[in-house]
Structures are given as structure tokens and as C-alpha cells.
Write a protein that holds these residues in place. Structure first.
Motif, PDB file in Angstrom:
ATOM      1  N   SER A  18      65.083   5.740  44.519  1.00 40.58           N
ATOM      2  CA  SER A  18      65.594   5.485  43.179  1.00 40.58           C
ATOM      3  C   SER A  18      65.342   6.675  42.257  1.00 40.58           C
ATOM      4  CB  SER A  18      64.959   4.216  42.599  1.00 40.58           C
ATOM      5  OG  SER A  18      63.564   4.387  42.462  1.00 40.58           O
ATOM      6  N   ALA A  19      64.252   7.391  42.466  1.00 40.60           N
ATOM      7  CA  ALA A  19      63.980   8.563  41.637  1.00 40.60           C
ATOM      8  C   ALA A  19      64.999   9.662  41.910  1.00 40.60           C
ATOM      9  CB  ALA A  19      62.565   9.076  41.889  1.00 40.60           C
ATOM     10  N   ALA A  20      65.347   9.847  43.164  1.00 40.70           N
ATOM     11  CA  ALA A  20      66.335  10.870  43.510  1.00 40.70           C
ATOM     12  C   ALA A  20      67.703  10.518  42.942  1.00 40.70           C
ATOM     13  CB  ALA A  20      66.409  11.031  45.025  1.00 40.70           C
ATOM     14  N   VAL A  21      68.078   9.256  43.043  1.00 39.86           N
ATOM     15  CA  VAL A  21      69.375   8.826  42.521  1.00 39.86           C
ATOM     16  C   VAL A  21      69.391   8.948  41.001  1.00 39.86           C
ATOM     17  CG1 VAL A  21      70.882   6.820  42.241  1.00 39.86           C
ATOM     18  CG2 VAL A  21      69.888   7.321  44.462  1.00 39.86           C
ATOM     19  N   ALA A  22      68.313   8.557  40.348  1.00 41.83           N
ATOM     20  CA  ALA A  22      68.248   8.665  38.889  1.00 41.83           C
ATOM     21  C   ALA A  22      68.309  10.122  38.440  1.00 41.83           C
ATOM     22  CB  ALA A  22      66.972   8.006  38.370  1.00 41.83           C
ATOM     23  N   ALA A  23      67.634  11.003  39.173  1.00 43.57           N
ATOM     24  CA  ALA A  23      67.668  12.422  38.815  1.00 43.57           C
ATOM     25  C   ALA A  23      69.057  12.994  38.995  1.00 43.57           C
ATOM     26  CB  ALA A  23      66.666  13.192  39.672  1.00 43.57           C
ATOM     27  N   LEU A  24      69.726  12.624  40.068  1.00 42.34           N
ATOM     28  CA  LEU A  24      71.076  13.135  40.295  1.00 42.34           C
ATOM     29  C   LEU A  24      72.052  12.598  39.260  1.00 42.34           C
ATOM     30  CD1 LEU A  24      71.291  14.328  43.555  1.00 42.34           C
ATOM     31  CD2 LEU A  24      73.529  13.657  42.810  1.00 42.34           C
ATOM     32  N   ASN A  25      71.863  11.375  38.836  1.00 39.24           N
ATOM     33  CA  ASN A  25      72.738  10.805  37.810  1.00 39.24           C
ATOM     34  C   ASN A  25      72.513  11.426  36.442  1.00 39.24           C
ATOM     35  OD1 ASN A  25      74.130   9.107  39.517  1.00 39.24           O
ATOM     36  ND2 ASN A  25      72.691   7.420  39.241  1.00 39.24           N
ATOM     37  N   ALA A  26      71.406  12.127  36.252  1.00 36.34           N
ATOM     38  CA  ALA A  26      71.123  12.779  34.976  1.00 36.34           C
ATOM     39  C   ALA A  26      71.861  14.108  34.831  1.00 36.34           C
ATOM     40  CB  ALA A  26      69.623  13.002  34.824  1.00 36.34           C
ATOM     41  N   LEU A  27      72.416  14.626  35.915  1.00 36.15           N
ATOM     42  CA  LEU A  27      73.131  15.904  35.873  1.00 36.15           C
ATOM     43  C   LEU A  27      74.426  15.749  35.085  1.00 36.15           C
ATOM     44  CD1 LEU A  27      73.502  18.829  36.797  1.00 36.15           C
ATOM     45  CD2 LEU A  27      74.507  17.950  38.899  1.00 36.15           C
ATOM     46  N   ARG A  28      74.601  16.591  34.078  1.00 36.00           N
ATOM     47  CA  ARG A  28      75.794  16.576  33.227  1.00 36.00           C
ATOM     48  C   ARG A  28      76.240  18.009  32.971  1.00 36.00           C
ATOM     49  NH1 ARG A  28      75.970  11.980  34.429  1.00 36.00           N
ATOM     50  NH2 ARG A  28      75.610  10.166  33.142  1.00 36.00           N
ATOM     51  N   ARG A  29      77.546  18.203  32.798  1.00 42.26           N
ATOM     52  CA  ARG A  29      78.068  19.514  32.408  1.00 42.26           C
ATOM     53  C   ARG A  29      77.777  19.731  30.931  1.00 42.26           C
ATOM     54  NH1 ARG A  29      83.538  19.838  32.474  1.00 42.26           N
ATOM     55  NH2 ARG A  29      83.821  17.607  32.674  1.00 42.26           N
ATOM     56  N   SER A  30      77.460  20.944  30.578  1.00 42.24           N
ATOM     57  CA  SER A  30      77.078  21.267  29.206  1.00 42.24           C
ATOM     58  C   SER A  30      78.304  21.370  28.307  1.00 42.24           C
ATOM     59  CB  SER A  30      76.312  22.585  29.185  1.00 42.24           C
ATOM     60  OG  SER A  30      76.024  22.955  27.867  1.00 42.24           O
ATOM     61  N   ARG A  31      78.162  20.933  27.059  1.00 39.78           N
ATOM     62  CA  ARG A  31      79.213  21.106  26.052  1.00 39.78           C
ATOM     63  C   ARG A  31      79.000  22.368  25.240  1.00 39.78           C
ATOM     64  NH1 ARG A  31      82.475  17.133  23.987  1.00 39.78           N
ATOM     65  NH2 ARG A  31      82.502  15.212  25.167  1.00 39.78           N
ATOM     66  N   THR A  32      77.768  22.865  25.207  1.00 40.06           N
ATOM     67  CA  THR A  32      77.460  24.008  24.352  1.00 40.06           C
ATOM     68  C   THR A  32      77.323  25.310  25.132  1.00 40.06           C
ATOM     69  OG1 THR A  32      75.115  23.462  24.500  1.00 40.06           O
ATOM     70  CG2 THR A  32      76.330  22.586  22.615  1.00 40.06           C
ATOM     71  N   ASP A  33      76.699  25.288  26.282  1.00 42.97           N
ATOM     72  CA  ASP A  33      76.471  26.499  27.078  1.00 42.97           C
ATOM     73  C   ASP A  33      77.512  26.541  28.193  1.00 42.97           C
ATOM     74  OD1 ASP A  33      75.486  28.746  28.250  1.00 42.97           O
ATOM     75  OD2 ASP A  33      73.651  27.814  29.014  1.00 42.97           O
ATOM     76  N   ARG A  34      78.707  27.024  27.855  1.00 42.05           N
ATOM     77  CA  ARG A  34      79.781  27.021  28.833  1.00 42.05           C
ATOM     78  C   ARG A  34      80.646  28.251  28.686  1.00 42.05           C
ATOM     79  NH1 ARG A  34      82.798  21.669  27.501  1.00 42.05           N
ATOM     80  NH2 ARG A  34      83.607  22.102  29.563  1.00 42.05           N
ATOM     81  N   TRP A  35      81.154  28.715  29.840  1.00 40.38           N
ATOM     82  CA  TRP A  35      82.164  29.768  29.851  1.00 40.38           C
ATOM     83  C   TRP A  35      83.480  29.163  30.310  1.00 40.38           C
ATOM     84  CZ3 TRP A  35      79.843  34.856  32.233  1.00 40.38           C
ATOM     85  CH2 TRP A  35      78.873  35.342  31.370  1.00 40.38           C
ATOM     86  N   LEU A  36      83.420  28.319  31.348  1.00 36.52           N
ATOM     87  CA  LEU A  36      84.624  27.641  31.831  1.00 36.52           C
ATOM     88  C   LEU A  36      84.459  26.133  31.692  1.00 36.52           C
ATOM     89  CD1 LEU A  36      85.438  29.687  35.061  1.00 36.52           C
ATOM     90  CD2 LEU A  36      86.661  29.728  32.903  1.00 36.52           C
ATOM     91  N   GLY A  37      83.775  25.538  32.647  1.00 39.10           N
ATOM     92  CA  GLY A  37      83.668  24.080  32.653  1.00 39.10           C
ATOM     93  C   GLY A  37      82.321  23.534  32.251  1.00 39.10           C
ATOM     94  N   GLY A  38      81.341  24.383  31.990  1.00 36.34           N
ATOM     95  CA  GLY A  38      80.017  23.919  31.597  1.00 36.34           C
ATOM     96  C   GLY A  38      79.120  23.567  32.763  1.00 36.34           C
ATOM     97  N   VAL A  39      79.554  23.901  34.000  1.00 38.77           N
ATOM     98  CA  VAL A  39      78.759  23.564  35.179  1.00 38.77           C
ATOM     99  C   VAL A  39      77.444  24.332  35.187  1.00 38.77           C
ATOM    100  CG1 VAL A  39      78.706  23.666  37.702  1.00 38.77           C
ATOM    101  CG2 VAL A  39      80.777  22.927  36.541  1.00 38.77           C
ATOM    102  N   CYS A  40      77.486  25.636  34.961  1.00 37.10           N
ATOM    103  CA  CYS A  40      76.263  26.447  35.004  1.00 37.10           C
ATOM    104  C   CYS A  40      75.310  26.069  33.876  1.00 37.10           C
ATOM    105  CB  CYS A  40      76.616  27.929  34.932  1.00 37.10           C
ATOM    106  SG  CYS A  40      77.493  28.510  36.397  1.00 37.10           S
ATOM    107  N   GLY A  41      75.839  25.776  32.695  1.00 37.10           N
ATOM    108  CA  GLY A  41      75.002  25.326  31.588  1.00 37.10           C
ATOM    109  C   GLY A  41      74.349  23.984  31.890  1.00 37.10           C
ATOM    110  N   GLY A  42      75.085  23.086  32.533  1.00 37.03           N
ATOM    111  CA  GLY A  42      74.527  21.792  32.924  1.00 37.03           C
ATOM    112  C   GLY A  42      73.448  21.938  33.977  1.00 37.03           C
ATOM    113  N   LEU A  43      73.687  22.819  34.952  1.00 39.62           N
ATOM    114  CA  LEU A  43      72.667  23.065  35.969  1.00 39.62           C
ATOM    115  C   LEU A  43      71.426  23.706  35.355  1.00 39.62           C
ATOM    116  CD1 LEU A  43      74.855  24.303  38.948  1.00 39.62           C
ATOM    117  CD2 LEU A  43      73.452  22.243  38.880  1.00 39.62           C
TER     118      LEU A  43
END
Length: 120
Positions: free
Chosen positions: A44-69
Motif C-alpha cells: 500500500s505504501a508503494a501504491v500510495a507513493a506512485l499515486n502521488a506522482l503528478r506532472r508539474s504546472r509551474t516547472d515545465r518546458w513541455l509537459g511538466g514530466v521532469c518538474g513532476g519527477l
């Protein structure tokens, strides 16, 4: 050591008389409860951590993937950008992974303005 091995050793100790009935019961419960709780908590901790991953709205060049990571892992976004660029040189793997994450990772929610229900 696997669970069955541990239970087998406990059974042997109980048969030889080293463990009383009460001690055997408590040790068996400890082994079984420890495995069940660690499996459930880890899953459940692994699933909860993975569900917390979001693309960034502020730190983005294209889709916000790197900012989210970057937000998710604590590494700087430029490290993730460099990693995707280097992976892009490996037969376009970085582009494929980036596009898949852009599609499947949800975007972070917009921050609220002055506590109002309107996004910024």
C-alpha cells in the motif's frame, strides 16, 4: 529464510520440548503477523507513493514530466531533463518514456487564489 522454513523450525523446537505450547503459539503468530503486516504495508505504501506522482504546472518546458519527477524524487528538474535527453540518444527511448508519462501521469491541481475555489 522463508516463512515455511521459520514455521518448520518452530515446529521442530516445539516437538523437541524446547518451546512450550504457549511460546510456540506466540512465536507462530509473530511470524505470520509480521509477514502479513510487512506485505500489506509495503504494497500500500508503494501504491500510495506512485499515486502521488503528478506532472508539474509551474516547472515545465513541455509537459511538466521532469518538474513532476523533480517534486516527487527531490532531484533537480535539470537532472531529469538530462536523463531524458541521454535516453533519447538510445534509440529514442527517452522520447517514448516521456510521451507515455505525459499521457498517463495526471497533472497537479492548480493552486487556489486567496483561498477561493478558483484556480490561479
Amino acid at each position: 529464510m522463508s516463512i515455511s522454513d521459520e514455521l518448520g523450525r518452530l515446529g521442530e523446537l516445539h516437538q523437541r520440548g524446547v518451546l512450550t505450547d504457549d511460546e510456540f503459539t506466540r512465536a507462530k503468530a509473530r511470524v505470520l503477523n509480521g509477514v502479513a503486516s510487512s506485505t500489506a504495508a509495503g504494497g500500500s505504501a508503494a501504491v500510495a507513493a506512485l499515486n502521488a506522482l503528478r506532472r508539474s504546472r509551474t516547472d515545465r518546458w513541455l509537459g511538466g514530466v521532469c518538474g513532476g519527477l523533480a517534486d516527487f524524487t527531490g532531484l533537480a528538474a535539470w537532472v531529469w531533463r538530462l536523463a531524458f535527453t541521454l535516453l533519447m540518444l538510445c534509440a529514442g527511448t527517452g522520447v517514448l518514456i516521456y510521451l507515455l508519462m505525459w499521457i498517463f501521469v495526471p497533472e497537479a491541481e492548480a493552486p487556489l487564489v486567496n483561498g477561493q475555489g478558483r484556480p490561479a
